[in-house]
Each structure stands twice: as C-alpha cells, then as structure tokens.
Motif scaffolding. Structure first.
Motif, PDB file in Angstrom:
ATOM      1  N   THR A 112       4.013   3.972  14.196  1.00 59.36           N
ATOM      2  CA  THR A 112       4.174   2.828  15.092  1.00 59.36           C
ATOM      3  C   THR A 112       3.738   1.544  14.403  1.00 59.36           C
ATOM      4  N   ASN A 113       2.640   1.601  13.660  1.00 60.47           N
ATOM      5  CA  ASN A 113       2.125   0.420  12.972  1.00 60.47           C
ATOM      6  C   ASN A 113       3.089  -0.076  11.902  1.00 60.47           C
ATOM      7  N   THR A 114       3.638   0.839  11.110  1.00 58.52           N
ATOM      8  CA  THR A 114       4.579   0.407  10.072  1.00 58.52           C
ATOM      9  C   THR A 114       5.866  -0.146  10.679  1.00 58.52           C
ATOM     10  N   SER A 115       6.258   0.386  11.831  1.00 56.48           N
ATOM     11  CA  SER A 115       7.463  -0.144  12.483  1.00 56.48           C
ATOM     12  C   SER A 115       7.223  -1.561  13.006  1.00 56.48           C
ATOM     13  N   MET A 116       6.008  -1.844  13.462  1.00 56.24           N
ATOM     14  CA  MET A 116       5.691  -3.199  13.919  1.00 56.24           C
ATOM     15  C   MET A 116       5.742  -4.187  12.754  1.00 56.24           C
ATOM     16  N   LEU A 117       5.283  -3.753  11.580  1.00 53.94           N
ATOM     17  CA  LEU A 117       5.385  -4.611  10.397  1.00 53.94           C
ATOM     18  C   LEU A 117       6.837  -4.784   9.980  1.00 53.94           C
ATOM     19  N   ARG A 118       7.614  -3.718  10.072  1.00 53.80           N
ATOM     20  CA  ARG A 118       9.034  -3.785   9.682  1.00 53.80           C
ATOM     21  C   ARG A 118       9.789  -4.768  10.571  1.00 53.80           C
ATOM     22  N   ARG A 119       9.405  -4.891  11.830  1.00 51.09           N
ATOM     23  CA  ARG A 119      10.068  -5.857  12.699  1.00 51.09           C
ATOM     24  C   ARG A 119       9.741  -7.291  12.290  1.00 51.09           C
ATOM     25  N   LYS A 120       8.592  -7.486  11.664  1.00 52.67           N
ATOM     26  CA  LYS A 120       8.235  -8.816  11.185  1.00 52.67           C
ATOM     27  C   LYS A 120       8.967  -9.161   9.891  1.00 52.67           C
ATOM     28  N   LEU A 121       9.112  -8.196   9.012  1.00 49.91           N
ATOM     29  CA  LEU A 121       9.717  -8.413   7.697  1.00 49.91           C
ATOM     30  C   LEU A 121      10.938  -7.507   7.572  1.00 49.91           C
ATOM     31  N   LYS A 122      12.086  -8.009   7.967  1.00 46.50           N
ATOM     32  CA  LYS A 122      13.323  -7.229   7.942  1.00 46.50           C
ATOM     33  C   LYS A 122      13.988  -7.382   6.577  1.00 46.50           C
ATOM     34  N   THR A 123      13.435  -6.729   5.588  1.00 44.98           N
ATOM     35  CA  THR A 123      13.928  -6.848   4.226  1.00 44.98           C
ATOM     36  C   THR A 123      13.744  -5.533   3.492  1.00 44.98           C
ATOM     37  N   PRO A 124      14.705  -5.157   2.640  1.00 44.80           N
ATOM     38  CA  PRO A 124      14.528  -3.935   1.836  1.00 44.80           C
ATOM     39  C   PRO A 124      13.463  -4.080   0.762  1.00 44.80           C
ATOM     40  N   ARG A 125      12.955  -5.302   0.555  1.00 49.50           N
ATOM     41  CA  ARG A 125      11.896  -5.489  -0.427  1.00 49.50           C
ATOM     42  C   ARG A 125      10.541  -5.017   0.101  1.00 49.50           C
ATOM     43  N   LEU A 126      10.450  -4.786   1.417  1.00 50.01           N
ATOM     44  CA  LEU A 126       9.215  -4.254   1.985  1.00 50.01           C
ATOM     45  C   LEU A 126       9.146  -2.758   1.692  1.00 50.01           C
ATOM     46  N   LYS A 127       8.228  -2.362   0.832  1.00 55.54           N
ATOM     47  CA  LYS A 127       8.091  -0.975   0.410  1.00 55.54           C
ATOM     48  C   LYS A 127       6.902  -0.327   1.103  1.00 55.54           C
ATOM     49  N   MET A 128       7.049   0.957   1.393  1.00 54.24           N
ATOM     50  CA  MET A 128       5.993   1.746   2.025  1.00 54.24           C
ATOM     51  C   MET A 128       5.743   2.985   1.162  1.00 54.24           C
ATOM     52  N   LYS A 129       4.701   2.937   0.358  1.00 51.54           N
ATOM     53  CA  LYS A 129       4.373   4.056  -0.522  1.00 51.54           C
ATOM     54  C   LYS A 129       3.432   4.998   0.198  1.00 51.54           C
ATOM     55  N   SER A 130       3.800   6.270   0.278  1.00 50.96           N
ATOM     56  CA  SER A 130       3.050   7.250   1.059  1.00 50.96           C
ATOM     57  C   SER A 130       2.070   8.015   0.179  1.00 50.96           C
ATOM     58  N   LEU A 131       0.839   8.186   0.691  1.00 50.01           N
ATOM     59  CA  LEU A 131      -0.195   8.977   0.024  1.00 50.01           C
ATOM     60  C   LEU A 131      -0.869   9.863   1.063  1.00 50.01           C
ATOM     61  N   VAL A 132      -1.504  10.928   0.605  1.00 54.61           N
ATOM     62  CA  VAL A 132      -2.266  11.828   1.467  1.00 54.61           C
ATOM     63  C   VAL A 132      -3.647  12.011   0.846  1.00 54.61           C
ATOM     64  N   VAL A 133      -4.698  11.752   1.624  1.00 53.40           N
ATOM     65  CA  VAL A 133      -6.069  11.811   1.126  1.00 53.40           C
ATOM     66  C   VAL A 133      -6.918  12.625   2.106  1.00 53.40           C
ATOM     67  N   GLY A 134      -7.826  13.419   1.555  1.00 52.41           N
ATOM     68  CA  GLY A 134      -8.731  14.213   2.384  1.00 52.41           C
ATOM     69  C   GLY A 134      -8.419  15.685   2.307  1.00 52.41           C
ATOM     70  N   ASN A 193      -2.697  10.690   6.339  1.00 52.92           N
ATOM     71  CA  ASN A 193      -1.551   9.956   5.806  1.00 52.92           C
ATOM     72  C   ASN A 193      -1.920   8.490   5.608  1.00 52.92           C
ATOM     73  N   ILE A 194      -1.580   7.966   4.440  1.00 58.26           N
ATOM     74  CA  ILE A 194      -1.857   6.573   4.094  1.00 58.26           C
ATOM     75  C   ILE A 194      -0.576   5.959   3.544  1.00 58.26           C
ATOM     76  N   ASN A 195      -0.268   4.754   3.982  1.00 57.33           N
ATOM     77  CA  ASN A 195       0.891   4.011   3.486  1.00 57.33           C
ATOM     78  C   ASN A 195       0.424   2.719   2.836  1.00 57.33           C
ATOM     79  N   LEU A 196       0.923   2.477   1.626  1.00 53.70           N
ATOM     80  CA  LEU A 196       0.703   1.201   0.951  1.00 53.70           C
ATOM     81  C   LEU A 196       1.936   0.341   1.180  1.00 53.70           C
ATOM     82  N   ALA A 197       1.759  -0.814   1.796  1.00 56.59           N
ATOM     83  CA  ALA A 197       2.865  -1.726   2.076  1.00 56.59           C
ATOM     84  C   ALA A 197       2.749  -2.941   1.172  1.00 56.59           C
ATOM     85  N   PHE A 198       3.870  -3.317   0.559  1.00 53.48           N
ATOM     86  CA  PHE A 198       3.916  -4.501  -0.297  1.00 53.48           C
ATOM     87  C   PHE A 198       5.359  -4.973  -0.395  1.00 53.48           C
ATOM     88  N   LEU A 199       5.524  -6.209  -0.828  1.00 58.68           N
ATOM     89  CA  LEU A 199       6.855  -6.777  -1.005  1.00 58.68           C
ATOM     90  C   LEU A 199       7.214  -6.728  -2.484  1.00 58.68           C
TER      91      LEU A 199
END
Length: 523
Positions: A170-192, A198-204
C-alpha cells in the motif's frame, strides 16, 4: 548446506525439520507430492494457521494449496480451487497450470522451498502438483490492514492528508501515485532470519547517485539479525556514526515528503510492518524543514524557517544560559531583572543547576507520560503537571518562578522542530550543556557549542557531509537552507547530493511567464 534434486527425500526431511527460511536457501521442491506434504507438515507442526488443502486435478492428479489463514482472500482461493479441479486431461504439468485461466493477477514459478515459503508467509498462496519439482505462487492476499489516514505526527494546514500504513505494498502504491514514471525503481530485499521482513529501496533512476543506492543496498543486505520489526532497527544498523546523538537517517509517514526527497536524489527505505519510511542521505538542515514549506508562498516559508532556527537556539541554550548567568555572570542582567530573580530564588534551597535539572527531568517525565497514556488521560496528566504540580512546587519553595518560565519556553521551542528525532537530540543535549554551564559558566556553553558544531561537521550520512551545504560551503544551494527561494529560482537540484540530472525545471520558465504579458495585461 547445499542441496540437489538427487538427494534422498526422506534423508532431507529428517535433516531439516526446524529451521529458518535462510537455512532453506537452495532446498529444492520434491517430485513426489507426498514428500512435500510430509516435509511441510513436519516443518509447520503446531502451526494452526498454516493450511495444506489437498485436492485433485480433474479427479486424477493429486495437488495441494498451501497458505496462511488470515493472510489470504478466502473467496479467491475457492475460485482458484474450482478452476483447477475442472482442468482438462493431461493438464497435470505445472507449466500448463500456470497458463490456465486462473482468477489471479500475478503468478510466479518457484523451485526452492525458500522462495515458496517466503511468498506464502507473506500472504500469497502456493500450488504444488504431484510429479513436478516446481510450484506456483498466486498473489491473492487478503489480510486485514489499517485504512489510510492523516498522519498524526506530521499534520499540515496545506497539503495532502494521507499517510503511510503498515502494509508495504500500500505504501509503495501511494508513492507510485505521486511519481508516475518508469524511472521510479523499487528494489526488493529480505532481512531477518526469523521475520523475513520485506524491504523496498525506492529511488529515481537517472537522478539518484548509483553509488549511494548501491551502498544503501549493501548495508541492508549485510544485516544478519533474527528479526526486523520496525524501521528503527534498519536506521540504527545502517547509519554512519552509531554513537552520535544526531539523527543521520530521516523518517516520515508522508508520501509527498518521500516523493520530494527522491526528486532531490535521495533513497527511500520502505519496511514492511512500519508506517515510517526512512530517507537517506540526511543532513541537519533537512530536519529543520517541513513539507508545508514548499506549499506556502516563499515569504511565509522563509519567515517560518527563521522562527525555527531561533527556537532551535532557545530550546538548546536557554536552560544552560539561565544557569550560567545566575551562577557566575549576574552582571549581565539589568539590575531590576536581577533583583526580581534574586527575590524569587531567595527561599530556594538548591543551586540553579539542581533546580534546572529537577524541572527539566520533571518536564520530560510529563511529556513522556502524556505520550504513553490514552489521549484523554494524557491531557489530564499534562494539565495536572503543568498547573497544579508546577504551581505547588513554586509555592513550596522547591523551584523558582523564573525557572518555570525558562523550562516552559524551552519546551514550547522544542515543539517547533518539525522532525521528532531531531527534537529528541536537542532535548538530550540540553543536559550536558547545563552541566558545562554550571562548571564554567558562559565559557562552558561556548566550549559545548564548539564541540557540537565540530562533531556535526565531522558527521557523514552515506558519504554526504552532515552540514552540507554550509560545511563544505556551496553558495548555490543556499536557496533552500536558510531561506526558501521562489520556485522559479530553484532550477537545480542540490549539488551536494551528487545527482546525475541536476536540472529540476527549465531556467527560462520565469521569463516566459513575464513575457506572456500577464503583468501588463497582455494576452
């Protein structure tokens, strides 16, 4: 441990029964469905919420659905079962089932238990078919979650009213609505090891520095811990200086704040189960800025920033200055004020430093009690402490009226700091400054402030100097530090972030507006 498909199934089941998902890395799915069922039942023994639903494909081929009760949508699972049970003859291959008309938006193939169970424990549904060493995961999550509300800790007069919740998608979708661009990347990691958070790194891409993105990913990937329950774990583990009192990672629960940070070349860290999103690199000046600064006119935003810097100094130095002046430097006060303070302190049995510590500690206790208690009770505690206890302490001769005024002003000033972690740092640093003032007077305050500034100048947040762009100095970036310049003037992104795309807007925009005749009444 390395596993292969040729290993004996029974020996593997006996070898690994109680283990974490990380220990199952490389553990393959079995060909025989009965071996998979046996392994899952032993691995999840005494787990009443883990469901293994056996059924037959076209009344001939055995298969199972595995899911966690409470994390899936039961209606969609029933629809999947109805579809699978009526497949045509010969449709017992997992690749054919993958292409079947299933009422599911996302289907992923897996061939290892680590990937299968990671998905199932995150809310998807797994399918295993007899005679296949691969399985499928179906994205049919249906867990209960909190609705999107206005963030209580970052309320605004003007701006969006939505805040992050505990669900990462839900959180990443809220960010995606703010930045409607394919340059917004979501890199997935798992820790613990046990939580598998689940952890997502978001950057442009094209704006953020790839080296910073890689460094953030490396630090998080190297975390070897049993569980990550909130973003505070990540914040403390990846910051550059663990023992520094200053926050080197910013957090927020506002999607617009995250979007603005990404547009300046920063990296956002989404942690599943936390409504707070971490932002790196962070500088000291970021902690003094609010998202509403960019929604109001620049004159008002600049004035508010100046007030914050003024109250920053008041919150940090007022108690220490009172202790230093009343103890060592009475000549600095006007005679009338000095006599008034002396009369108020005449019956106080404690020196100024003890009086200040009593009031500051009591104030912090009242503030903490107001936060932890229910809202209605918390307000009552605040009124009781501020009015009744404070008034009684003054009349009892424990503290003086000027000290109550000093502590009250200090508390109000600390509330003007936009970010809570920065305000906490100032609250902590008041105490060593007060002690230094009680020993050396104003000179102790000066030494303490010099030590703090030197420490801040030496701090780094993922390679970015903490006091940038003041130290090292970058005059071009002053437009958004001490002041908030008009938007037409801020064409470039901050240079100290080492962004690849430095241009934020067309530098001729302001001229185009004026040349359009708007000020002259032209067309």
């Amino acid at each position: 441990m390395i596993f292969s498909k040729e290993d004996n199934a029974k020996e593997l089941i006996e070898t690994i029964v109680t283990c974490s998902l990380i220990e199952l890395d490389g553990f393959p799915l079995f060909y025989k469905l009965e071996d998979n069922i046996s392994f899952l039942k032993r691995l999840f023994s005494d787990c009443s919420d883990f469901v293994i639903r056996e059924f037959k494909l076209n009344n001939s081929v055995n298969a199972i659905l595995v899911f966690v009760d409470g994390l899936i949508d039961t209606k969609e699972v029933n629809q999947v079962l109805q579809t699978l049970m009526v497949l045509e003859n010969g449709d017992d291959d997992i690749h054919v089932i993958e292409k079947a008309l299933l009422p599911v938006s996302q289907i992923t193939k897996v061939n290892e238990y680590n990937n299968l169970l990671q998905a199932v424990l995150s809310g998807t549904t797994g399918i295993l078919v007899d005679g296949n060493d691969e399985g499928l995961t179906l994205s049919i999550q249906g867990a209960e979650k909190r609705s999107v509300n206005e963030p209580e800790g970052e309320a605004v007069v003007r701006g969006p009213r939505e805040g992050f919740i505990e669900n990462i998608r839900t959180n990443t979708s809220m960010l995606r609505r703010k930045l409607k661009t394919p340059r917004l990347k979501m890199k997935s990691l798992v820790v613990g090891r046990e939580s598998s958070t689940n952890i997502n790194l978001a950057f442009l891409e094209g704006i953020a520095d790839p080296q910073i993105v890689e460094e953030v990913s490396r630090r998080i990937s190297n975390i070897d811990m049993d569980a990550i329950l909130e973003g505070g774990y990540i914040e403390e583990l990846i910051q550059d200086s663990t023992y520094s009192p200053f926050p080197q990672v910013m957090y927020t629960e506002r999607p617009d704040t995250v979007a603005g940070a990404l547009l300046e070349g920063r990296v956002a860290i989404f942690v599943d189960g936390s409504p707070m999103v971490l932002i790196v690199p962070a500088t000291f000046w970021m902690m003094m800025q609010a998202n509403e600064d960019y929604y109001e006119r620049f004159q008002m935003a600049t004035l508010v920033r100046w007030l914050r810097y003024l109250f920053l100094v008041i919150a940090l130095l007022t108690p220490a200055s009172y202790v230093a002046i009343t103890t060592f430097h009475q000549q600095m006060l006007p005679t009338t004020l000095l006599l008034s303070i002396a009369a108020a302190r005449e019956s106080i049995p404690f020196p100024a430093i003890v009086e200040a510590l009593i009031m500051e500690i009591s104030f912090e206790a009242l503030r903490e009690a107001g936060i932890r208690l229910p809202k209605a009770v918390g307000q009552s505690v605040s009124i009781l402490g501020a009015l009744i206890v404070g008034h009684a302490a003054v009349h009892a001769g424990i503290v003086s009226s000027p000290m109550v005024i000093v502590v009250s002003i200090t508390g109000i000033a600390s509330f003007t700091i936009p970010h809570f972690n920065a305000a906490i740092s100032l609250r902590m640093l008041r105490f060593p400054l007060m002690i230094a003032a009680s020993i050396l007077g104003v000179y102790g305050i000066l030494v303490g402030v010099m030590v703090l500034i030197g420490h801040m100048a030496n701090l780094r947040s993922f390679g970015v100097p903490y006091l940038s762009p003041i130290a090292p100095m970058s005059v071009g970036d002053f437009k958004d530090i001490l002041i908030r310049a008009p938007w037409p003037v801020m064409e470039n992104r901050p240079s100290f972030e080492r962004t690849h795309d430095v241009r934020r807007m067309d530098d001729g925009f302001a001229n185009q507006v004026q040349q359009g005749g708007g000020q002259d009444g032209g067309p």
